[in-house]
Motif scaffolding. Structure first.
Motif, PDB file in Angstrom:
ATOM      1  N   TYR A  81     136.244 -12.388  18.875  1.00 53.13           N
ATOM      2  CA  TYR A  81     135.539 -12.083  20.176  1.00 53.13           C
ATOM      3  C   TYR A  81     133.905 -12.081  20.211  1.00 53.13           C
ATOM      4  CZ  TYR A  81     140.545 -10.661  21.121  1.00 53.13           C
ATOM      5  OH  TYR A  81     141.827 -10.805  21.113  1.00 53.13           O
ATOM      6  N   VAL A 101     135.327 -12.956  31.694  1.00 50.77           N
ATOM      7  CA  VAL A 101     135.921 -12.041  30.827  1.00 50.77           C
ATOM      8  C   VAL A 101     136.487 -10.849  31.381  1.00 50.77           C
ATOM      9  CG1 VAL A 101     135.347 -10.410  29.001  1.00 50.77           C
ATOM     10  CG2 VAL A 101     133.996 -12.551  29.008  1.00 50.77           C
ATOM     11  N   ASP A 123     137.452 -14.833  28.288  1.00 54.87           N
ATOM     12  CA  ASP A 123     139.000 -14.850  28.130  1.00 54.87           C
ATOM     13  C   ASP A 123     139.810 -16.167  29.070  1.00 54.87           C
ATOM     14  OD1 ASP A 123     139.031 -12.526  27.038  1.00 54.87           O
ATOM     15  OD2 ASP A 123     138.701 -11.267  28.559  1.00 54.87           O
ATOM     16  N   TYR A 124     138.884 -16.586  29.936  1.00 60.88           N
ATOM     17  CA  TYR A 124     139.684 -17.518  30.822  1.00 60.88           C
ATOM     18  C   TYR A 124     138.565 -18.573  31.188  1.00 60.88           C
ATOM     19  CZ  TYR A 124     141.232 -19.216  35.212  1.00 60.88           C
ATOM     20  OH  TYR A 124     141.746 -20.053  36.547  1.00 60.88           O
ATOM     21  N   SER A 141     143.952 -19.545  29.441  1.00 64.97           N
ATOM     22  CA  SER A 141     143.739 -18.017  29.469  1.00 64.97           C
ATOM     23  C   SER A 141     144.335 -17.488  27.967  1.00 64.97           C
ATOM     24  CB  SER A 141     144.285 -17.508  30.631  1.00 64.97           C
ATOM     25  OG  SER A 141     144.175 -16.313  30.605  1.00 64.97           O
ATOM     26  N   ARG A 142     143.660 -16.665  27.520  1.00 69.14           N
ATOM     27  CA  ARG A 142     144.163 -15.780  26.516  1.00 69.14           C
ATOM     28  C   ARG A 142     144.613 -14.259  26.784  1.00 69.14           C
ATOM     29  NH1 ARG A 142     138.640 -14.646  22.919  1.00 69.14           N
ATOM     30  NH2 ARG A 142     137.605 -13.145  24.248  1.00 69.14           N
ATOM     31  N   VAL A 143     144.599 -14.071  28.065  1.00 68.73           N
ATOM     32  CA  VAL A 143     144.973 -12.723  28.559  1.00 68.73           C
ATOM     33  C   VAL A 143     146.023 -12.748  29.799  1.00 68.73           C
ATOM     34  CG1 VAL A 143     142.895 -11.813  27.797  1.00 68.73           C
ATOM     35  CG2 VAL A 143     142.964 -12.874  30.179  1.00 68.73           C
TER      36      VAL A 143
END
Length: 384
Positions: free
Chosen positions: A178, A215, A245-246, A264-266
């Motif tokens: 991050y 984010v 995040d996206y 996306s990771r979330v």
């Protein structure tokens, strides 16, 4: 005649383990290969982890300093699975030491980093393979064949998606992933890099793009000890999430085709929802990583109301035959890395590039840098 090739793994988190297992499976799936990997050394700075790897997998030696691997005359090829910020330094050093390298994407933090490693590899005359594993799926290979054959007509557009929830938990630890200085881009480097490679693998070079990023979880707790993978942390000091995040991105290909890439990771409720849809003037193909051995195919002369058939890949598609004897038997993620290891070793044995190379990594990283600029400047960016 089969010869032995001394290999080392630098960085023994989850991906280092995957590489190691892939090396060990090579004789079972590709017995015709003229080289056999021998696990010579493992380097990992976390105390005790290299020793655990040696005990489990049989590495001949261990070290906490990857520089020892570069100096080791027994090592002829190296897997670089350390964190992103170390890729450039390790990659260049290994190439200059005459080691062939199998390196994970995104090969550093920027296109400049990827180019530095590529230049070092070219100057040293060694071979390279990059961890763009999804292109190794037999169904993806078949999709590429259909596109190249013209059976789908002129390709008009593609949509590539990579949705995951690995960072969706608000208690996910604030690891190097991050941070800009150590992780570079967030979901750009981790997932969108694969998306760019898939899009380019199927449709050719990207000419320009326009992107937007966000984010959604702006702060996370700092871990109090060593981490591996995507661990949780509570009670620690909060710190800022510095990378995205996206991302969503519009693509224009050199061929004139258009594309949409979204990652996306979330994404709560999404576990490894990766895939693509490619449309042409006569047909289309559809692939979902979670149903890796299937390819949706629409082709014919109906155009309107033309049906889609499910093709179960078999021994005639890609490297499927090295794993299963008949269609519709399942393959998994680790199998894709075995194919990647085979490409790496075959490139070394034959002196010809097979699979994804550092040039592919440079193209991917160039697109990722362009996405960052586009999101910041709110404009189209040319890759020419």
């Amino acid at each position: 005649m089969v010869s032995t090739l001394g290999v080392a793994v630098v960085g023994f988190g989850w991906m280092g383990r995957v590489h190691t297992q892939a090396y060990q499976r090579i004789p079972h799936h590709f017995p015709q290969l003229s080289v056999r990997p021998e696990l010579v050394a493992v380097a990992e700075e976390v105390p005790g982890r290299a020793e655990e790897a040696a005990a489990q997998f049989g590495f001949a030696s261990t070290t906490r300093d990857w520089r020892e691997v570069a100096k080791d005359p027994r090592v002829q090829a190296v897997s670089i699975t350390a964190p992103n910020f170390l890729h450039r330094e390790i990659g260049v050093a290994m190439a200059e030491a005459g080691k062939h390298i199998w390196i994970e994407k995104p090969v550093g933090l920027t296109a400049e980093d990827a180019r530095a490693v590529a230049d070092a590899v070219a100057a040293a005359g060694v071979r390279s393979t990059v961890g763009f594993n999804y292109r190794n799926a037999p169904a993806v290979a078949y999709a590429r064949e259909l596109i190249a054959s013209g059976e789908l007509g002129t390709i008009t557009h593609v949509r590539v998606r990579l949705f995951s929830d690995y960072a969706a938990h608000p208690d996910g630890a604030l690891t190097w992933r991050y941070e800009r200085a150590r992780g570079g881009g967030g979901v750009l480097g981790d997932l969108a890099s694969h998306g760019v490679d898939l899009a380019r693998f199927l449709l050719g070079d990207i000419a320009s793009l326009a992107a937007d990023t966000a984010v959604f979880i702006p702060e996370r707790a700092r871990p109090t000890g060593a981490t591996a993978g995507h661990t949780l942390a509570t009670g620690g000091e909060l710190g800022p999430v510095e990378n995205e995040d996206y991302v969503n991105c519009l693509l224009r290909f050199a061929s004139g085709a258009r594309g949409v890439l979204e990652a996306s990771r979330v994404s709560v409720g999404e576990q490894n929802n990766y895939g693509f849809e490619v449309h042409g003037t006569k047909g289309a193909v559809f692939w979902d990583y979670r149903r890796m051995g299937e390819l949706g195919v629409s082709r014919g002369t109906s155009y309107q109301d033309q049906p889609v058939s499910t093709v179960y890949v078999g021994p005639g598609h890609g490297e499927y035959g090295a794993f299963q004897p008949g269609s519709a038997n399942a393959m998994g993620y680790d199998d894709l890395k075995v194919i990647e290891a085979h490409n790496f070793l075959r490139s070394i044995a034959e002196g010809t590039a097979y699979g994804a190379t550092l040039e592919d990594a440079v193209h991917s990283a160039t697109a990722l840098d362009a996405m960052s600029r586009s999101a910041e400047q709110r404009t189209w960016v040319s890759l020419g």
